[in-house]
Motif scaffolding. Structure first.
Motif, PDB file in Angstrom:
ATOM      1  N   LEU A 158      -2.240   2.404  -4.883  1.00 34.02           N
ATOM      2  CA  LEU A 158      -1.010   1.789  -5.391  1.00 34.02           C
ATOM      3  C   LEU A 158      -1.245   0.359  -5.864  1.00 34.02           C
ATOM      4  O   LEU A 158      -0.301  -0.371  -6.146  1.00 34.02           O
TER       5      LEU A 158
ATOM      6  N   LEU B  12       5.184   2.118  -1.632  1.00 36.35           N
ATOM      7  CA  LEU B  12       5.703   3.458  -1.365  1.00 36.35           C
ATOM      8  C   LEU B  12       5.028   4.071  -0.144  1.00 36.35           C
ATOM      9  O   LEU B  12       3.815   3.969   0.012  1.00 36.35           O
TER      10      LEU B  12
ATOM     11  N   GLU C 249       7.123  -4.296 -12.200  1.00 41.74           N
ATOM     12  CA  GLU C 249       8.235  -4.354 -11.250  1.00 41.74           C
ATOM     13  C   GLU C 249       7.958  -3.564  -9.972  1.00 41.74           C
ATOM     14  O   GLU C 249       8.493  -3.888  -8.909  1.00 41.74           O
ATOM     15  N   SER C 250       7.115  -2.564 -10.047  1.00 38.45           N
ATOM     16  CA  SER C 250       6.805  -1.738  -8.866  1.00 38.45           C
ATOM     17  C   SER C 250       5.980  -2.491  -7.825  1.00 38.45           C
ATOM     18  O   SER C 250       5.909  -2.081  -6.667  1.00 38.45           O
TER      19      SER C 250
ATOM     20  N   LYS D 288       5.364  -5.050  -5.126  1.00 39.47           N
ATOM     21  CA  LYS D 288       6.270  -5.743  -4.203  1.00 39.47           C
ATOM     22  C   LYS D 288       5.581  -6.790  -3.337  1.00 39.47           C
ATOM     23  O   LYS D 288       6.227  -7.684  -2.801  1.00 39.47           O
TER      24      LYS D 288
ATOM     25  N   ALA E  34       2.278  -1.674  -4.847  1.00 43.36           N
ATOM     26  CA  ALA E  34       3.566  -1.036  -4.621  1.00 43.36           C
ATOM     27  C   ALA E  34       3.579  -0.679  -3.139  1.00 43.36           C
ATOM     28  O   ALA E  34       2.520  -0.648  -2.499  1.00 43.36           O
TER      29      ALA E  34
END
Length: 171
Positions: A30, A81, A149-150, A152, A79
């Protein structure tokens, strides 16, 4: 001394490769890696200084000066997730669904980020390139929309070559 800038960019590229190939939980990548140089690096440094002034965080201003004085910055972010490991709870939530509902970052994602950063800075160290891991650059790059944007969570690693390490020999 154009060769120094070329050398530093070459090492930055190797740092990105090291981050990408670092181990990942469940083999899921990620990460987002990027080299900031020139005007793009300057834009993030200006945003860092603005955050420092606006929120009264002096080390953002200090770090921005270091970024201005650096040849480039390696950004490594992720990211967050969840990996959907059954009954994991490593992040502190009951399960991945609970973590998502509470906005909790996956522990595997942040752990992978730390491993990737360690791999990257080891490359800089092996090539005697001065560096420092900066939360401030990462926060500015994310908040300022300089990265997808993904992403974080992220950090910047500015790189420099000089007679004294600008990241540690500072006021």
């Amino acid at each position: 001394m154009e060769f120094i800038a070329k050398t530093v960019i070459s090492v930055a590229e190797m740092m990105c490769a090291a981050a990408i190939t670092a181990p990942k939980g469940k083999g899921v990548n990620l990460l987002h890696v990027e080299i900031f140089s020139g005007s793009r690096k300057e834009e993030v440094a200006e945003f860092m200084a603005a955050i420092g002034r606006e929120k009264n965080i002096p080390f953002f201003i200090r770090d921005a000066r270091n970024v201005f004085d650096s040849i480039c910055v390696v950004f490594i972010g992720t990211a967050t997730l969840p990996r959907q490991v059954p009954n994991c709870g490593f992040c502190g939530a009951k399960d991945c669904k609970d973590a998502i509902s509470k906005g909790i970052h996956c522990a595997f994602a942040t752990g992978d980020l730390g491993i990737a950063i360690g791999s990257a800075v080891s490359i800089a160290s092996m090539h005697h390139i001065d560096n420092r891991i900066m939360f401030s650059f990462g926060k500015a790059a994310i908040e300022g929309g300089f990265v997808p944007e993904s992403i974080k969570v992220g950090y910047g690693i500015p790189l420099s070559v000089s007679g004294k390490n600008i990241f540690f020999d500072r006021k």
